[in-house]
Design a protein around this motif. Structure first.
Motif, PDB file in Angstrom:
ATOM      1  N   LEU A 179       0.843  -1.179   0.000  1.00  0.00           N
ATOM      2  CA  LEU A 179       0.000   0.000   0.000  1.00  0.00           C
ATOM      3  C   LEU A 179       0.882   1.234   0.000  1.00  0.00           C
ATOM      4  N   THR A 180       0.474   2.206  -0.761  1.00  0.00           N
ATOM      5  CA  THR A 180       1.244   3.442  -0.810  1.00  0.00           C
ATOM      6  C   THR A 180       0.370   4.600  -0.372  1.00  0.00           C
ATOM      7  N   CYS A 181       0.997   5.605   0.152  1.00  0.00           N
ATOM      8  CA  CYS A 181       0.269   6.794   0.567  1.00  0.00           C
ATOM      9  C   CYS A 181       1.123   7.997   0.212  1.00  0.00           C
ATOM     10  N   PRO A 182       0.677   8.962  -0.498  1.00  0.00           N
ATOM     11  CA  PRO A 182      -0.669   9.042  -1.068  1.00  0.00           C
ATOM     12  C   PRO A 182      -0.815   8.142  -2.293  1.00  0.00           C
ATOM     13  N   ALA A 183      -2.019   7.753  -2.581  1.00  0.00           N
ATOM     14  CA  ALA A 183      -2.297   6.888  -3.725  1.00  0.00           C
ATOM     15  C   ALA A 183      -2.809   7.752  -4.865  1.00  0.00           C
ATOM     16  N   PHE A 184      -2.039   7.854  -5.932  1.00  0.00           N
ATOM     17  CA  PHE A 184      -2.440   8.674  -7.064  1.00  0.00           C
ATOM     18  C   PHE A 184      -2.791   7.840  -8.295  1.00  0.00           C
ATOM     19  N   ASP A 185      -2.295   6.595  -8.363  1.00  0.00           N
ATOM     20  CA  ASP A 185      -2.563   5.810  -9.570  1.00  0.00           C
ATOM     21  C   ASP A 185      -4.044   5.510  -9.718  1.00  0.00           C
ATOM     22  N   HIS A 186      -4.760   5.439  -8.612  1.00  0.00           N
ATOM     23  CA  HIS A 186      -6.217   5.342  -8.608  1.00  0.00           C
ATOM     24  C   HIS A 186      -6.730   6.312  -7.558  1.00  0.00           C
ATOM     25  N   PRO A 187      -7.876   6.906  -7.773  1.00  0.00           N
ATOM     26  CA  PRO A 187      -8.449   7.740  -6.710  1.00  0.00           C
ATOM     27  C   PRO A 187      -8.688   6.903  -5.456  1.00  0.00           C
ATOM     28  N   PRO A 188      -8.730   7.508  -4.276  1.00  0.00           N
ATOM     29  CA  PRO A 188      -8.667   6.743  -3.024  1.00  0.00           C
ATOM     30  C   PRO A 188      -9.970   6.177  -2.463  1.00  0.00           C
ATOM     31  N   LEU A 189     -11.125   6.505  -3.006  1.00  0.00           N
ATOM     32  CA  LEU A 189     -12.377   6.145  -2.337  1.00  0.00           C
ATOM     33  C   LEU A 189     -12.547   4.641  -2.138  1.00  0.00           C
ATOM     34  N   PHE A 190     -12.329   3.853  -3.177  1.00  0.00           N
ATOM     35  CA  PHE A 190     -12.531   2.407  -3.058  1.00  0.00           C
ATOM     36  C   PHE A 190     -11.592   1.803  -2.017  1.00  0.00           C
ATOM     37  N   SER A 191     -10.336   2.216  -2.030  1.00  0.00           N
ATOM     38  CA  SER A 191      -9.369   1.682  -1.064  1.00  0.00           C
ATOM     39  C   SER A 191      -9.778   2.024   0.358  1.00  0.00           C
ATOM     40  N   LEU A 192     -10.266   3.244   0.569  1.00  0.00           N
ATOM     41  CA  LEU A 192     -10.697   3.647   1.910  1.00  0.00           C
ATOM     42  C   LEU A 192     -11.901   2.828   2.368  1.00  0.00           C
ATOM     43  N   LEU A 193     -12.884   2.648   1.483  1.00  0.00           N
ATOM     44  CA  LEU A 193     -14.082   1.879   1.851  1.00  0.00           C
ATOM     45  C   LEU A 193     -13.746   0.402   2.073  1.00  0.00           C
ATOM     46  N   ALA A 194     -12.930  -0.163   1.177  1.00  0.00           N
ATOM     47  CA  ALA A 194     -12.548  -1.573   1.325  1.00  0.00           C
ATOM     48  C   ALA A 194     -11.744  -1.780   2.603  1.00  0.00           C
ATOM     49  N   GLY A 195     -10.852  -0.842   2.906  1.00  0.00           N
ATOM     50  CA  GLY A 195     -10.081  -0.935   4.145  1.00  0.00           C
ATOM     51  C   GLY A 195     -10.964  -0.842   5.378  1.00  0.00           C
ATOM     52  N   ALA A 196     -11.975   0.028   5.326  1.00  0.00           N
ATOM     53  CA  ALA A 196     -12.887   0.169   6.466  1.00  0.00           C
ATOM     54  C   ALA A 196     -13.675  -1.118   6.696  1.00  0.00           C
ATOM     55  N   VAL A 197     -14.191  -1.722   5.627  1.00  0.00           N
ATOM     56  CA  VAL A 197     -14.950  -2.974   5.775  1.00  0.00           C
ATOM     57  C   VAL A 197     -14.031  -4.086   6.256  1.00  0.00           C
ATOM     58  N   THR A 198     -12.801  -4.129   5.736  1.00  0.00           N
ATOM     59  CA  THR A 198     -11.842  -5.150   6.155  1.00  0.00           C
ATOM     60  C   THR A 198     -11.489  -4.981   7.634  1.00  0.00           C
ATOM     61  N   GLU A 199     -11.323  -3.730   8.073  1.00  0.00           N
ATOM     62  CA  GLU A 199     -11.033  -3.487   9.487  1.00  0.00           C
ATOM     63  C   GLU A 199     -12.225  -3.877  10.362  1.00  0.00           C
ATOM     64  N   LEU A 200     -13.449  -3.561   9.902  1.00  0.00           N
ATOM     65  CA  LEU A 200     -14.637  -3.965  10.656  1.00  0.00           C
ATOM     66  C   LEU A 200     -14.758  -5.486  10.744  1.00  0.00           C
ATOM     67  N   ALA A 201     -14.213  -6.177   9.726  1.00  0.00           N
ATOM     68  CA  ALA A 201     -14.253  -7.641   9.724  1.00  0.00           C
ATOM     69  C   ALA A 201     -13.172  -8.242  10.622  1.00  0.00           C
ATOM     70  N   GLY A 202     -12.329  -7.385  11.221  1.00  0.00           N
ATOM     71  CA  GLY A 202     -11.370  -7.891  12.196  1.00  0.00           C
ATOM     72  C   GLY A 202      -9.911  -7.723  11.859  1.00  0.00           C
ATOM     73  N   ALA A 203      -9.568  -7.050  10.777  1.00  0.00           N
ATOM     74  CA  ALA A 203      -8.159  -6.824  10.458  1.00  0.00           C
ATOM     75  C   ALA A 203      -7.562  -5.874  11.485  1.00  0.00           C
ATOM     76  N   SER A 204      -6.292  -6.053  11.790  1.00  0.00           N
ATOM     77  CA  SER A 204      -5.659  -5.179  12.788  1.00  0.00           C
ATOM     78  C   SER A 204      -4.356  -4.606  12.238  1.00  0.00           C
ATOM     79  N   PRO A 205      -4.082  -3.341  12.583  1.00  0.00           N
ATOM     80  CA  PRO A 205      -2.862  -2.717  12.075  1.00  0.00           C
ATOM     81  C   PRO A 205      -1.622  -3.164  12.842  1.00  0.00           C
TER      82      PRO A 205
END
Length: 195
Positions: free
Chosen positions: A1-27
């Protein structure tokens, strides 16, 4: 994962990360030799697939809704059966791809257009939803603007004023994306887009 992400706009990555974190992923925070911290996520496929399967199910429900209105229940059942058993759809439905997010957005736009055409939805409601859905698709992947072009053609054939809504959605999405690029650093954005 890179930050900032310019190759694609960030909305999908943010939403997918949020759902993945809600499913139990931990940093996990790692420290590198350069005295910088890197934040990684400990994720297994089961946690990632929660978001993928939700999008896959939404796509099927929206396809059913659209097809049932246009070709009847039996035709919709056949369309859904063909869609659900196509090997590339089954394979990609298990993966967390940007297209799996933009496809339901486009189908939802088409379902709303169908309701507008049938007189079951006010044009102002359709317009607001279309601007938001089109901008969200574009903020997930820039080529999603082609979906707005397809919607524009459908709308221009029947309701010329309503054809402005997908254009407004593209303009809003691009404005937000370019604002994000300015905020993160315009030179880095141009360098990434040039590669």
């Amino acid at each position: 994962l890179t930050c900032p992400a310019f190759d694609h706009p960030p909305l999908f990555s943010l939403l997918a990360g949020a759902v993945t974190e809600l499913a139990g992923a931990s940093p996990i925070e790692l420290h590198t030799n350069l005295n910088t911290r890197v934040r990684l996520w400990e994720v297994d496929l089961g946690r990632v697939r929660v978001a993928a399967l939700l999008l896959y199910a939404c796509t099927h429900l929206l396809l059913w809704d659209l097809a049932a209105r246009r070709i009847g229940r039996w035709g919709a059942l056949l369309a859904l059966l063909l869609y659900a058993t196509a090997s590339h759809i089954v394979l990609h439905g298990r993966l967390l791809l940007t297209e799996n997010f933009t496809t339901p957005l486009f189908l939802l736009n088409l379902c709303l257009w169908e309701r507008l055409r049938a007189g079951r939805l006010r044009e102002s409601t359709f317009g607001a939803a279309t601007v938001v859905l089109t901008a969200a698709a574009l903020l997930s992947k820039v080529v999603a603007a082609s979906q707005a072009a397809a919607l524009l053609v459908l709308l221009a054939a029947g309701r010329r004023r309503a054809a402005l809504y997908p254009v407004a959605g593209v303009a809003a999405g691009l404005a937000i994306y370019l604002s994000y690029a300015l905020w993160q650093g315009w030179d880095a954005f141009l360098l990434t887009m040039g590669d």
